[in-house]
Enzyme design. Structure first.
Site, short mmCIF file in Angstrom:
data_model
loop_
_atom_site.label_atom_id
_atom_site.label_comp_id
_atom_site.label_asym_id
_atom_site.label_seq_id
_atom_site.Cartn_x
_atom_site.Cartn_y
_atom_site.Cartn_z
N ASP A 25 -8.04 74.74 -60.66
CA ASP A 25 -9.41 75.24 -60.79
C ASP A 25 -10.38 74.37 -59.97
O ASP A 25 -10.13 73.18 -59.76
CB ASP A 25 -9.81 75.22 -62.27
CG ASP A 25 -11.05 76.06 -62.55
OD1 ASP A 25 -11.46 76.83 -61.66
OD2 ASP A 25 -11.61 75.93 -63.64
N GLY A 26 -11.48 74.98 -59.53
CA GLY A 26 -12.54 74.21 -58.87
C GLY A 26 -12.67 74.44 -57.38
O GLY A 26 -13.45 73.75 -56.72
N TRP A 30 -15.89 73.17 -55.18
CA TRP A 30 -15.61 72.28 -54.04
C TRP A 30 -16.34 72.79 -52.79
O TRP A 30 -16.97 72.03 -52.06
CB TRP A 30 -14.10 72.22 -53.80
CG TRP A 30 -13.65 71.28 -52.71
CD1 TRP A 30 -13.27 69.98 -52.86
CD2 TRP A 30 -13.52 71.60 -51.31
NE1 TRP A 30 -12.91 69.45 -51.64
CE2 TRP A 30 -13.06 70.44 -50.66
CE3 TRP A 30 -13.75 72.74 -50.53
CZ2 TRP A 30 -12.82 70.37 -49.30
CZ3 TRP A 30 -13.52 72.68 -49.16
CH2 TRP A 30 -13.06 71.50 -48.57
N GLU A 72 -7.06 88.70 -64.50
CA GLU A 72 -8.52 88.81 -64.62
C GLU A 72 -9.23 88.56 -63.28
O GLU A 72 -10.39 88.94 -63.11
CB GLU A 72 -9.05 87.80 -65.66
CG GLU A 72 -8.68 88.13 -67.11
CD GLU A 72 -7.21 87.90 -67.45
OE1 GLU A 72 -6.62 86.96 -66.88
OE2 GLU A 72 -6.65 88.68 -68.24
N ASN A 73 -8.54 87.93 -62.33
CA ASN A 73 -9.18 87.61 -61.04
C ASN A 73 -9.53 88.84 -60.20
O ASN A 73 -10.31 88.75 -59.26
CB ASN A 73 -8.30 86.66 -60.21
CG ASN A 73 -8.31 85.23 -60.72
OD1 ASN A 73 -7.34 84.49 -60.55
ND2 ASN A 73 -9.39 84.81 -61.37
N TRP A 74 -8.98 90.02 -60.58
CA TRP A 74 -9.35 91.25 -59.85
C TRP A 74 -10.84 91.55 -60.00
O TRP A 74 -11.40 92.32 -59.21
CB TRP A 74 -8.56 92.45 -60.38
CG TRP A 74 -7.07 92.36 -60.13
CD1 TRP A 74 -6.12 92.10 -61.08
CD2 TRP A 74 -6.36 92.53 -58.91
NE1 TRP A 74 -4.86 92.09 -60.51
CE2 TRP A 74 -4.98 92.36 -59.17
CE3 TRP A 74 -6.75 92.82 -57.58
CZ2 TRP A 74 -4.00 92.46 -58.18
CZ3 TRP A 74 -5.77 92.92 -56.60
CH2 TRP A 74 -4.41 92.74 -56.90
N ARG A 193 -4.84 70.70 -65.82
CA ARG A 193 -5.93 71.59 -65.40
C ARG A 193 -6.95 70.75 -64.65
O ARG A 193 -7.40 69.71 -65.15
CB ARG A 193 -6.59 72.28 -66.60
CG ARG A 193 -7.72 73.19 -66.12
CD ARG A 193 -8.19 74.18 -67.14
NE ARG A 193 -9.13 75.08 -66.48
CZ ARG A 193 -9.29 76.35 -66.75
NH1 ARG A 193 -8.59 76.92 -67.69
NH2 ARG A 193 -10.16 77.08 -66.09
N ARG A 199 -9.75 74.75 -71.22
CA ARG A 199 -9.21 75.98 -71.79
C ARG A 199 -7.93 76.40 -71.06
O ARG A 199 -7.62 75.89 -69.98
CB ARG A 199 -10.25 77.10 -71.78
CG ARG A 199 -10.87 77.37 -70.45
CD ARG A 199 -11.82 78.57 -70.48
NE ARG A 199 -12.53 78.65 -69.22
CZ ARG A 199 -13.76 78.21 -69.01
NH1 ARG A 199 -14.46 77.67 -70.00
NH2 ARG A 199 -14.31 78.29 -67.82
N SER A 201 -7.01 79.78 -70.42
CA SER A 201 -7.23 80.93 -69.54
C SER A 201 -6.02 81.87 -69.41
O SER A 201 -5.66 82.29 -68.31
CB SER A 201 -7.65 80.44 -68.15
OG SER A 201 -8.82 79.68 -68.23
C1 FPP Z 1 -9.74 78.74 -59.15
O1 FPP Z 1 -10.86 78.24 -58.50
C2 FPP Z 1 -8.70 79.07 -58.19
C3 FPP Z 1 -8.22 80.32 -57.98
C4 FPP Z 1 -8.71 81.51 -58.69
C5 FPP Z 1 -7.20 80.61 -56.98
C6 FPP Z 1 -6.18 79.53 -56.73
C7 FPP Z 1 -5.77 79.59 -55.31
C8 FPP Z 1 -5.44 78.54 -54.53
C9 FPP Z 1 -5.31 77.17 -55.03
C10 FPP Z 1 -5.22 78.66 -53.07
C11 FPP Z 1 -4.30 79.69 -52.64
C12 FPP Z 1 -2.90 79.53 -53.06
C13 FPP Z 1 -2.01 80.49 -52.81
C14 FPP Z 1 -0.58 80.37 -53.18
C15 FPP Z 1 -2.46 81.70 -52.15
P1 FPP Z 1 -12.25 78.97 -58.72
O2 FPP Z 1 -12.46 79.90 -57.59
O3 FPP Z 1 -12.30 79.62 -60.06
O4 FPP Z 1 -13.23 77.75 -58.66
P2 FPP Z 1 -14.62 77.58 -59.42
O5 FPP Z 1 -14.34 77.66 -60.89
O6 FPP Z 1 -15.10 76.23 -58.98
O7 FPP Z 1 -15.50 78.70 -58.93
#
Ligand code: FPP
Length: 246
Positions: A25-26, A30, A72-74, A193, A199, A201
């Site tokens: 996450d993050g 970043w 849920e990422n969709w 995490r 959490r 998730s």
């Molecule tokens: C969460 O960060 C990360 C993800 C939803 C995607 C994870 C993907 C990668 C580490 C890179 C790609 C890897 C592959 C295998 C394709 P966030 O976007 O929720 O960060 P935030 O909470 O700071 O917004």
């Protein structure tokens, strides 16, 4: 330049985790800190992932599982979802030969049949190429959600029951585990995490029943082998009781 204080963590080779799971996450935060688009955070996250796979494989960790894309990422904007799918294709395309050389066996957790066709092609190629490898198992959770994994398992068990392939008495924890995406693998000993959120998730809900949790404020793209070693070191200091007494 500010010099970072690096503490030396000496690991106990006899107490290494057999399975490490990571909620990466993050990436977005970043990127935001650098006034970059979120997609650049994911790209930097991909580089951190590649290094982590190598470190774990070199350390002899038997199983690594990462949460790359949840059911849920969709809900994210189309452009971001599209970029993540393209990154997955790029990751598999670029790294597959080297991962194969490192004897890494790739497995996919989640329903990848709902991913774009090009993704599925790369995934199938990676599964086929590395399927007989005997080194680290590298599970990539894509279009994965633990609740839907459990429902899928229940449906499959129910089907076997209705077909009289199994009886009610056959249904126990061990049998049910064999109907999950992680069939045949040990449960995670350590769940990491990044980015500070405390959490789960919807990640590996069944499998993490007794996992040790380690949360760091470090954002995923900044995660490196020092953080990994620190996580394993802390895991090794824990007194695991599995509901019993120490
Ligand atoms: C969460 O960060 C990360 C993800 C939803 C995607 C994870 C993907 C990668 C580490 C890179 C790609 C890897 C592959 C295998 C394709 P966030 O976007 O929720 O960060 P935030 O909470 O700071 O917004």
């Amino acid at each position: 330049m500010k010099k970072e204080k690096q503490t030396e963590f000496i690991l106990d080779a006899k107490k290494m985790p057999r399975h490490i799971a990571i909620i990466m996450d993050g990436n977005g935060r970043w990127a935001k800190k650098r006034l970059l688009p979120r997609t650049m955070g994911h790209r930097a996250g991909m580089a951190a992932l590649r290094k982590t796979v190598e470190t774990c494989s070199n350390m002899g960790i038997p199983v690594l599982t990462v949460f790359a894309f949840s059911t849920e990422n969709w809900k994210r904007p189309f452009e971001e979802v599209d970029y993540l799918m393209k990154l997955l294709i790029e990751f598999l395309n670029k790294e597959i030969a080297e991962l194969h050389q490192e004897n890494v066996r790739i497995r996919l957790l989640g329903n990848y049949e709902l991913l774009p066709a090009e993704c599925q092609v790369e995934i199938k190629r990676a599964l086929e190429l590395t399927g007989n490898n005997t080194g680290m198992v590298f599970n990539i959770a894509v279009n994965y959600g633990a609740r839907s994994e459990i429902i899928r398992g229940v449906r499959n068990v129910a089907e076997k029951l209705l077909d009289h392939d199994i009886s009610l008495d056959d249904i126990n924890e061990q049998l049910f585990s064999s109907y999950l995406y992680t069939a045949g693998l040990p449960d995670p000993d350590l769940l990491i995490r990044t980015a500070g959120e405390k959490r789960i998730s919807n990640f590996l809900l069944w499998q993490i029943a007794y996992s040790e949790l380690w949360v760091t404020d470090t954002l995923w793209p900044d995660f490196d082998r020092h953080h990994l070693i620190e996580a394993i070191y802390e895991y090794q200091q824990r007194n695991r009781k599995f509901g019993g007494l120490s």
